[in-house]
Design an enzyme around this catalytic site. Structure first.
Site, short mmCIF file in Angstrom:
data_model
loop_
_atom_site.label_atom_id
_atom_site.label_comp_id
_atom_site.label_asym_id
_atom_site.label_seq_id
_atom_site.Cartn_x
_atom_site.Cartn_y
_atom_site.Cartn_z
N ALA A 168 0.78 -1.24 0.00
CA ALA A 168 0.00 0.00 0.00
C ALA A 168 0.81 1.29 0.00
O ALA A 168 0.31 2.33 -0.41
CB ALA A 168 -0.93 0.01 1.21
N ALA A 169 2.04 1.26 0.51
CA ALA A 169 2.77 2.53 0.69
C ALA A 169 3.21 3.13 -0.65
O ALA A 169 3.56 2.35 -1.54
CB ALA A 169 3.99 2.29 1.58
N PRO A 170 3.21 4.46 -0.79
CA PRO A 170 2.87 5.49 0.20
C PRO A 170 1.39 5.82 0.32
O PRO A 170 1.03 6.75 1.03
CB PRO A 170 3.64 6.71 -0.31
CG PRO A 170 3.65 6.53 -1.80
CD PRO A 170 3.73 5.06 -2.04
N CYS A 205 3.43 -0.74 -12.48
CA CYS A 205 3.79 0.41 -13.30
C CYS A 205 4.90 -0.01 -14.24
O CYS A 205 5.90 0.67 -14.39
CB CYS A 205 4.18 1.62 -12.44
SG CYS A 205 5.49 1.30 -11.26
C1 LIG Z 1 4.25 -0.17 -6.40
S1 LIG Z 1 4.58 0.10 -4.70
C2 LIG Z 1 2.95 0.41 -4.03
C3 LIG Z 1 2.38 1.78 -4.31
C4 LIG Z 1 1.09 2.03 -3.56
N1 LIG Z 1 0.07 1.02 -3.88
C5 LIG Z 1 0.51 3.43 -3.80
O1 LIG Z 1 -0.36 3.58 -4.64
O2 LIG Z 1 0.94 4.36 -3.13
C6 LIG Z 1 4.96 -1.51 -4.09
C7 LIG Z 1 5.09 -1.62 -2.58
O3 LIG Z 1 5.24 -2.99 -2.23
C8 LIG Z 1 5.98 -3.05 -1.03
N2 LIG Z 1 6.45 -4.44 -0.88
C9 LIG Z 1 7.53 -5.03 -1.44
N3 LIG Z 1 7.59 -6.34 -1.07
C10 LIG Z 1 6.52 -6.57 -0.25
C11 LIG Z 1 6.04 -7.73 0.46
N4 LIG Z 1 6.67 -8.90 0.40
N5 LIG Z 1 4.91 -7.58 1.19
C12 LIG Z 1 4.27 -6.41 1.26
N6 LIG Z 1 4.67 -5.29 0.61
C13 LIG Z 1 5.79 -5.38 -0.14
C14 LIG Z 1 7.05 -2.01 -1.24
O4 LIG Z 1 7.57 -1.57 0.01
C15 LIG Z 1 6.29 -0.91 -1.98
O5 LIG Z 1 5.86 0.08 -1.10
#
Ligand SMILES: C[S@@+](CC[C@H](N)C(=O)[O-])C[C@H]1O[C@@H](n2cnc3c(N)ncnc32)[C@H](O)[C@@H]1O
Lengths: 167, 339
Positions: B145-147, B265
């Site tokens: 979810a981040a950010p 993306c």
């Molecule tokens: C594409 S970004 C998400 C962007 C977010 N959905 C937004 O719209 O702001 C992918 C995210 O997946 C997280 N991530 C990576 N591996 C993960 C895991 N095994 N479990 C949960 N989150 C993970 C990363 O820290 C990153 O923040």
């Protein structure tokens, strides 16, 4: 089922009653007592009260890092509302509120204290954490000290020279 | 604020990066057969991304007050507030309450942003919450979810009711996630710091799940932030495994009849159609969808000499030149029966 009861027991967050928090808010800011009727209240650790949607259900998930928004910090003698809660729930306050001019708002948002020495605003009987308003909307709060307001905008949110709309 | 949502670790050397700056489409050649108008695609990749803001419906009353105080009338929008300070704004045709803004170099340093009257987000990132179409009172999981821009969109479409579990693995990414939700006054979100691969099944089932996986971020070639552009060349190899594992876990958390949106993306079929083909079974249907006013190209049903599930063509590919946005792909998947 292993983790199912963790939320309640191991208790990073516990659901609590709205009292005394909602009455405190109504009393401090002169808002309707129904203001918090449609929300749930949560506590994390000893000192932070959170407010969230009425029907929110964390479910069997642990640990939890946040639920809704923090409402109050109750660790000191004087309870302190958070700036995000003031912006959300400080819309229709009747007391302990001060309207700021553009330059004052700008300094307040940069965490500077605002003095009201020769000013009608200093005369009002404010106490505790007072809500600062600009253009009719709450922008944060600060501790009232004899004729002045110490800005409590958190460091992480504070910004000098924020670009402001003007009346 | 205009920094990309993506955090894929950069594996790019300085020289690779320098080459990338002069030729943003280097490495994208492999998609030539997938792109209908290649010159338009290359040209779009060279242009910087427009800044896009959306007004926070949860703060409509505050916008009204500020508008009235500024003499703009009660119907004023954040676009009107920005316009009256000299920024020119253009409403998005496909999304009410969102605008492209010219000249706003630091949108995060405005009163409107501080107060949560608006959020800044790459335009095409507004699509996944629309496709997920969560409703008030539902139980929704945003596993990566981040950010939190998409979390906010989902929470708002649920009118600040029900539950959105917004999860992210990385501690340093949880802080902006929390800050964004708090600033925007989002009250139906529970934030969790759990590895998605092991997200507890007892927390389910969920009505809807957004799986916005970590990816190679090729779609960010237009992002002006050097980190994002650097990451955009980080390569597609080796991510499909984690993506498929996350998808497998999320699938178990989804209720029968529920909807999952899988998005990246990036352009690479290895991170999109190939992952879906590998991880989805007979109880899944990739559904066609259309967002009126936002053009997309179909997904592929074969890649690198292998044929893939037929319904992979229902995936939407938002190439940068189609709508003048970053690159993005979105699949809407329904769980047809219990697994
Ligand atoms: C594409 S970004 C998400 C962007 C977010 N959905 C937004 O719209 O702001 C992918 C995210 O997946 C997280 N991530 C990576 N591996 C993960 C895991 N095994 N479990 C949960 N989150 C993970 C990363 O820290 C990153 O923040």
């Amino acid at each position: 089922m292993s983790d199912a009861s963790n939320f309640g027991n191991r208790s990073d967050y516990l659901q609590i009653e709205p009292e005394p928090w909602s009455s405190w808010w109504a009393e401090q800011y002169g808002t309707p007592t129904e203001l918090f009727d449609d929300y749930s209240f949560w506590q994390r650790g000893k000192y932070t009260i959170w407010v969230a949607a009425a029907d929110i259900q964390p479910g069997a998930v642990s640990p939890v890092d946040g639920i809704g928004i923090p409402l109050l910090r109750t660790g000191r003698d004087v309870w302190k509302p958070t700036s995000v809660a003031v912006i959300h729930f400080g819309r229709d306050v009747a007391r302990n509120v001060v309207d700021l001019e553009a330059d004052e708002a700008s300094r307040f948002l940069g965490r500077e204290a605002i003095e009201f020495e020769n000013d009608a605003r200093a005369v009002l009987p404010h106490r505790g954490y007072v809500i600062a308003r600009y253009l009719g909307v709450p922008i944060g709060c600060g501790l009232w000290r004899r004729g002045g307001l110490a800005s409590s905008v958190p460091k992480g949110r504070a910004m000098r020279d924020l670009e402001l709309p003007r009346a | 604020m205009t920094v990309s949502d993506c955090t894929c670790p950069s594996r790019v050397s300085v020289t690779q990066y320098a080459a990338h700056m002069t030729e943003p489409a280097a490495g994208l050649d492999r998609y030539r057969e997938l792109v209908a108008d290649w010159p338009a695609f290359l040209e779009a990749c060279q242009r910087p991304l427009p800044t896009v803001v959306w007004e926070n419906p949860l703060r409509r009353d505050l916008v009204t007050r500020v508008g009235a105080e500024c003499g703009l009338g009660e119907a004023a929008t954040v676009a009107d507030l920005l316009s009256c300070r000299g920024y020119s704004t253009t409403a998005l045709d496909w999304r009410p309450g969102a605008w492209r803004v010219d000249g706003l170099a630091k949108p995060g340093r405005t009163f409107e942003h501080y107060l949560g009257l608006m959020h800044v987000q790459e335009e095409v990132s507004l699509a996944p919450p629309e496709v997920l179409a969560a409703r008030p009172g539902e139980r929704v999981l945003d596993l990566c979810a981040a950010p939190g821009g998409k979390t906010a969109g989902i929470a708002i479409s649920m009118r600040n009711t029900g539950t959105v579990i917004a999860n992210d693995l990385r501690p340093q990414r949880l802080r902006p996630l929390r800050a964004n939700c708090e600033r925007l006054g989002i009250l139906n979100v529970v934030i969790t710091p759990i590895n998605g691969v092991r997200f507890p099944l007892e927390a389910g089932p969920f009505d809807r799940i957004l799986l916005d996986v970590p990816c190679s971020c090729e779609g960010n070639v237009r992002d002006s932030h050097p980190d994002a552009r650097g990451r955009a060349t980080a390569g597609v190899a080796g991510r499909g495994g984690l993506q498929a594992t996350l998808l497998g876990r999320a699938w178990k958390l989804l209720r029968p009849g529920g909807v999952m949106v899988y998005s990246t993306c990036t352009f690479a079929p290895e991170e999109n159609e190939v992952v879906l083909d590998h991880a989805l079974g007979d109880d899944a249907a990739i559904e066609p969808f259309e967002i009126p006013g936002l053009r997309h190209a179909p997904g592929v049903d074969h890649w690198a000499g292998k044929s893939l599930r037929d319904d992979c063509t229902n995936l939407a590919r938002y190439w940068p030149h189609l709508n003048d946005t970053g690159g993005f792909t979105v699949a809407r998947i329904r769980k047809t029966s219990d697994s």
